[in-house]
Scaffold this active site. Structure first.
Site, mmCIF file in Angstrom:
data_model
loop_
_atom_site.group_PDB
_atom_site.id
_atom_site.type_symbol
_atom_site.label_atom_id
_atom_site.label_comp_id
_atom_site.label_asym_id
_atom_site.label_seq_id
_atom_site.Cartn_x
_atom_site.Cartn_y
_atom_site.Cartn_z
ATOM 1 C CG HIS A 18 -1.887 -2.403 -3.580
ATOM 2 N ND1 HIS A 18 -1.188 -3.053 -2.588
ATOM 3 C CD2 HIS A 18 -1.573 -1.084 -3.446
ATOM 4 C CE1 HIS A 18 -0.490 -2.183 -1.887
ATOM 5 N NE2 HIS A 18 -0.698 -0.972 -2.389
ATOM 6 C CD GLU A 19 -3.322 2.014 -5.722
ATOM 7 O OE1 GLU A 19 -3.893 2.911 -5.057
ATOM 8 O OE2 GLU A 19 -2.111 1.777 -5.617
ATOM 9 C CG HIS A 22 -4.220 1.922 -0.544
ATOM 10 N ND1 HIS A 22 -3.713 1.725 0.717
ATOM 11 C CD2 HIS A 22 -3.249 1.516 -1.416
ATOM 12 C CE1 HIS A 22 -2.480 1.241 0.632
ATOM 13 N NE2 HIS A 22 -2.182 1.100 -0.658
#
Length: 338
Positions: A18-19, A22
């Site tokens: 997920h990170e 980003h």
């Protein structure tokens, strides 16, 4: 020990993916990322590479990217989040959930390409029995062919469920064929409150079919779409009160991770894929502090033609954080009571 290791790997992979979404989107759109961290709490490992500090922290239940200009009130700079075009900011926010959609697709593709696809055989032959259910108690055995139910002949597996539901709680008269001979059985279907239907506790035979690369890609994509649709529909029904909310916190998820890990690598990977999709869908809910909430703020700013006041953003973020903390505490208490 297995539960602890399974949970650490599960949370670590989901958060990192997920990170990473980003992070890659921020880097790709020219933003300045000063830190990429997995976990929270004391630092276990850190390494400076260029302008970014990469760190691993003690508690693997979180993670973040420190992107310049993302906090309310920060100065606007050319490479800061608040200084980049609106499309770039939206892309960075959506990249995290998108990666959580991509991970299950890759997992399903790998499983289908290696293991193939398990398909139920559409003929009324018992493949397995549910222990303690009417079918097993009445004497049904694996390999039995169901010839008829209450005088209605059977040719396809799906006809069994239709006739059982039609008969309801009344005794059902089955004619089966076993080793070339026919015999009659009587059983009483059991109502299952969770599925809201009557069951006799039989499952069809399963056949395994190998898939080509193209078929694996297609089946993986369809699986992601089907599961995501079911999750969205489930959230809709919970929001409208049609079904009760079933929430599991970190402790509950950790126990489930340990249980599926004990069943083997494939069930564990499939559970990881399911949880990743769940994380993606929940993150897109427009609640402040979640990605969906941040995206909604960007949409509002785009419509207004200017940024919201820093104080307004702080209040929105505080409300979102309070909601998430309250939900986490509630889910954890539910896990402990269970």
């Amino acid at each position: 020990m297995l539960t602890i290791l399974a949970a650490i790997v599960l949370f670590g992979v989901l958060i990192t993916v997920h990170e990473l979404g980003h992070f890659l989107a921020a880097k790709g759109t020219g933003m300045q990322v000063t830190e990429f961290s997995i976990g929270f709490g004391p630092k276990v490992f850190q390494k400076q590479a260029g302008e970014t500090l990469y760190s691993l922290r003690l508690v693997p239940l979180g993670g973040y990217n420190r992107i310049t200009g993302m906090e309310p009130g920060e100065a606007v700079t050319p490479r800061g989040f608040n200084g980049r075009p609106m499309w770039a900011r939206m892309l960075v926010i959506l990249a995290g959930p998108c990666m959580n959609f991509l991970l299950p697709f890759l997992i399903f593709f790998g499983v289908f390409a290696v293991k193939g696809l398990a398909l139920p055989v559409d003929e009324p032959v018992v493949g397995s029995l549910m222990e303690g259910y009417p079918g097993a108690e009445a004497g049904l055995q694996v390999g039995d062919r169901l010839v008829s139910i209450n005088g209605q002949p059977l040719e396809r597996w799906n006809e069994i469920n239709s006739l059982v539901q039609e008969n309801g709680p009344a005794d059902s008269r089955l004619v089966i064929q076993r080793q070339g001979k026919q015999q009659a059985l009587t059983l009483k279907p059991r109502y299952d409150g969770e599925s809201k239907r009557f069951l006799i506790g039989v499952r069809p035979r399963i056949e395994h079919r190998s898939l080509s690369v193209g078929e694996s890609l297609k089946t993986a994509a369809l699986s992601v779409i089907r599961i995501t649709g079911a999750m969205v529909d489930g959230l809709r029904m919970m929001a409208t009160g049609k079904v009760s909310a079933e929430i599991a916190g970190p402790i509950g998820v950790a126990h489930m991770a340990g249980d599926v890990a004990a069943q083997g690598a494939v069930p564990y990977l499939e559970f990881m894929a399911f949880l990743s999709l769940n994380l993606a869908v929940l993150n897109l809910v427009p609640i402040p502090a979640l990605d969906g909430g941040q995206f909604l703020v960007l949409v509002v700013e785009a419509l207004l033609g200017h940024a919201l006041a820093p104080r307004a953003k702080e209040i929105i973020q505080m409300i979102g954080v309070a909601c998430i903390i309250a939900l986490t505490v509630f889910a954890t208490m539910h896990d402990l009571l269970q």
